[in-house]
Design an enzyme around this catalytic site. Structure first.
Site, PDB file in Angstrom:
ATOM      1  CG  HIS A   7      -5.627  -2.636   1.211  1.00 30.56           C
ATOM      2  ND1 HIS A   7      -4.956  -2.242  -0.032  1.00 30.56           N
ATOM      3  CD2 HIS A   7      -4.732  -1.842   2.183  1.00 30.56           C
ATOM      4  CE1 HIS A   7      -4.344  -1.350   0.322  1.00 30.56           C
ATOM      5  NE2 HIS A   7      -4.054  -1.159   1.464  1.00 30.56           N
TER       6      HIS A   7
ATOM      7  CG  ASP B  69      -7.359  -3.274  -1.877  1.00 32.99           C
ATOM      8  OD1 ASP B  69      -8.117  -2.370  -1.201  1.00 32.99           O
ATOM      9  OD2 ASP B  69      -6.287  -3.218  -2.047  1.00 32.99           O
TER      10      ASP B  69
ATOM     11  CB  SER C 234      -0.939  -0.145   1.298  1.00 27.12           C
ATOM     12  OG  SER C 234      -2.092   0.870   1.125  1.00 27.12           O
TER      13      SER C 234
END
Lengths: 296, 292
Positions: B270, B236, B159
């Protein structure tokens, strides 16, 4: 003694003629070779003997290993890796052994396979050296081809004949970036009226070039993971690993791993190739597994 | 030079914890950071091979809200790191305890959200220098204190850390042997997270923003061959929220012929469950180049 007395004498049979090794059909890998030959004799032969010598050994008279009592015109012989062997075959009957056949050479670096002409779709031609597959422009569909269990009739494809030995096999395919092609492995009884990757009997990479974009699919049972690849390979490395049940694809121009299937190989598989548009593929054999590929 | 010859106290490491794992040791250290002007913790995994020789170093950059703990406790990376003989370093995601006004107001800016930039704006510029920390200070510290080969380094992350890994690699051609990312923020100048962070840390000059944007950096990447592996969960929420923008990055890489394999993973989100699923693939990807 009267020599015409019945049963006392008859001529001995002649020793057979030497067999003829089918050199172009030899399949091998780092641990073995599958040799086949024509009998060379009209009359039946009792058995065959395969003689192997390691070529280029320091000793001038190389040790010859013999495999005896072979009943058919085919033998799978165990070999050492990264050597060169000279192979002869003799036929044997009651009259004794034949002279040696003409020799054949086997290199146990990488795996060698040839393309199986019997599986070849009619629109494909195989080059003289057996390693280039060509699909030329065609105007007509030549009508419906009769269904076949051996020959591809829908997918313009051909199978290779890989030696039926477990372990790892590696080969490379040179492609044109604009070409639509499919490469991978399939079981011998993969349906010949279907596309490669359309069922559970084949695993392959399909490349489609459309609107200046490259699309890559890794097909098995008609499904593919969603993968995008930014640099299109011109040389694809394919690693078949029976021990770990994996089939991996690499972009060999840049040593990049593309994708690995986890597969259940309940039987031996063969390399498969198809061309969805006119063009050609060039196959490279006899390559040791490159170092960066070994970690897969 | 500055770090080695002045002030030995600065280089001192205090071990916080050590746990044996897959034959190696997962340790956490604390030190006084020169770049960040505060105490910083980082995690280091020493594989069994490190007992007998120098190993390559793999840096992991975590995402928003993480510390040095999340990766080492949730990702399950140890087995692969042990098998491939890699030293794995996981720093924190921002300076801590600097008492800057506003640093704890949002989860996506300030504490736990350093964005791997060197801030130029007040009140952040004194402490928020995570780019220099990750690319300069931390490797020098690691090279001086652990059995690592300084020539063999790679970087990856998740991320915001995926963004960090990509920009560190793209801004330093040849420094890292390989790079990979999980759900990276690929084009921060165009997403809400990036706009918020960059305007706070870098001000309003968009040219300063582009210097920390992977999609922009690729367009002018001059350097040596990279091989980039990216995994992205299809379910996600941040992907659908437009925070990650991988398509932009892939398009730029396709044009510039930067090798990327981008895998959209069906059903994955995620979280660290997603990371744990594919971490072994990433470690193998790096090991291939680090152990070559």
């Amino acid at each position: 003694m009267n020599r015409t007395a019945v049963g006392l004498s008859f001529p001995l049979p002649l020793a057979p003629s030497p067999p003829v090794i089918k050199s172009k059909e030899i399949r091998s890998c780092e641990e073995a070779a599958l040799i086949c030959w024509e009998s060379g004799n009209l009359n039946p032969v009792d058995s065959y003997t395969v003689e192997l010598t390691q070529a280029e050994t320091p000793e001038a008279s190389g040790v010859t290993e013999s495999v005896v009592g072979i009943p058919t015109c085919e033998a799978l012989v165990q070999l050492q890796p990264r050597q060169s062997y000279t192979i002869y075959v003799r036929a044997l009957n009651m009259g004794g052994p034949s002279a040696r056949s003409q020799p054949a050479t086997v290199h146990t670096t990488g795996s060698y396979f040839h393309l199986n002409e019997q599986t070849c779709h009619p629109w494909l031609t195989i080059s003289e050296d057996g390693l280039t597959v060509v699909r030329s422009e065609r105007k007509t569909s030549a009508g419906e081809l009769p269904a076949s269990n051996t020959r591809f009739t829908r997918c313009v494809a051909v199978l290779g004949n890989l030696i039926p030995v477990r372990g790892r096999h590696y080969w490379e395919v040179e492609v044109d970036e604009r070409l639509d092609y499919t490469v991978g492995v399939a079981f011998e009884d993969v349906p010949k009226q279907e596309d490669l990757g359309a069922d559970s009997l084949s695993w392959c990479l399909r490349h489609t070039f459309v609107s200046s974009r490259h699309k890559y699919e890794f097909l098995h049972n008609k499904t593919t993971p969603d993968i995008r690849i930014t640099v299109s390979p011109r040389k694809i490395g394919i690693l078949l690993d029976y021990e770990n049940s994996k089939l991996s694809f690499f972009n060999m121009d840049i040593s990049q791993h593309l994708y690995t299937f986890s597969c259940q190989f309940h039987q031996f598989v063969h390399p498969c190739f198809s061309l969805e548009k006119p063009g050609c593929l060039k196959i490279h054999n006899g390559i040791s597994v490159p170092k960066h590929v070994t970690c897969y | 030079m500055r770090l080695i010859f002045t002030n030995r106290r600065r280089m001192a490491l205090k071990q916080i914890s050590s746990n044996k794992c897959f034959g190696g040791l997962q340790k956490v250290f604390e030190h006084d950071s020169v770049e960040l002007n505060c105490k910083m913790k980082f995690a280091v995994y020493l594989p069994p091979k490190a007992e007998t020789g120098k190993c390559p170093a793999l840096y992991w950059l975590s995402g928003l809200t993480c510390t040095e703990q999340n990766f080492i406790s949730k990702s399950g990376y140890h087995q692969a790191a042990s098998e491939h003989g890699l030293v794995v370093i996981a720093p924190d995601t921002s300076p801590r305890g600097c008492n800057i006004k506003g640093e704890d107001e949002s989860w996506d800016f300030g504490t736990g959200a350093g964005f791997y930039v060197d801030a130029t704006e007040d009140p952040w510029k004194t402490n928020y220098r995570m780019y220099s920390y990750v690319t300069e200070e931390l490797p020098q510290l690691i090279n001086a204190n652990f059995p690592v080969d300084p020539q063999r380094m790679s970087i990856f992350g998740h991320s915001m850390g995926g963004h960090g890994a990509l920009i560190c690699a793209l801004k330093n051609p040849g420094k890292y042997k390989s790079v990979s990312a999980f759900a990276p923020i690929c084009n921060p100048v165009l997403c809400p997270w990036g706009k918020k962070a960059f305007s706070g840390y870098l001000g309003t000059d968009q040219n300063k923003w582009k210097a920390y944007d992977a999609t922009h950096l690729v367009k002018s990447y001059p350097g040596s061959q990279l091989d980039i592996l990216i995994d992205q969960g299809k379910e996600d929420q941040f992907l659908s929220d437009g925070q990650l923008l991988p398509d932009n990055f892939i398009t730029a890489c396709t044009e510039k012929k930067i090798p990327v394999v981008f895998r959209l993973q069906e059903g994955y989100d995620h979280s660290y469950y997603f990371i744990a699923t594919f971490i072994a693939d990433h470690i193998r990807h790096h090991a291939k180049y680090l152990n070559a």
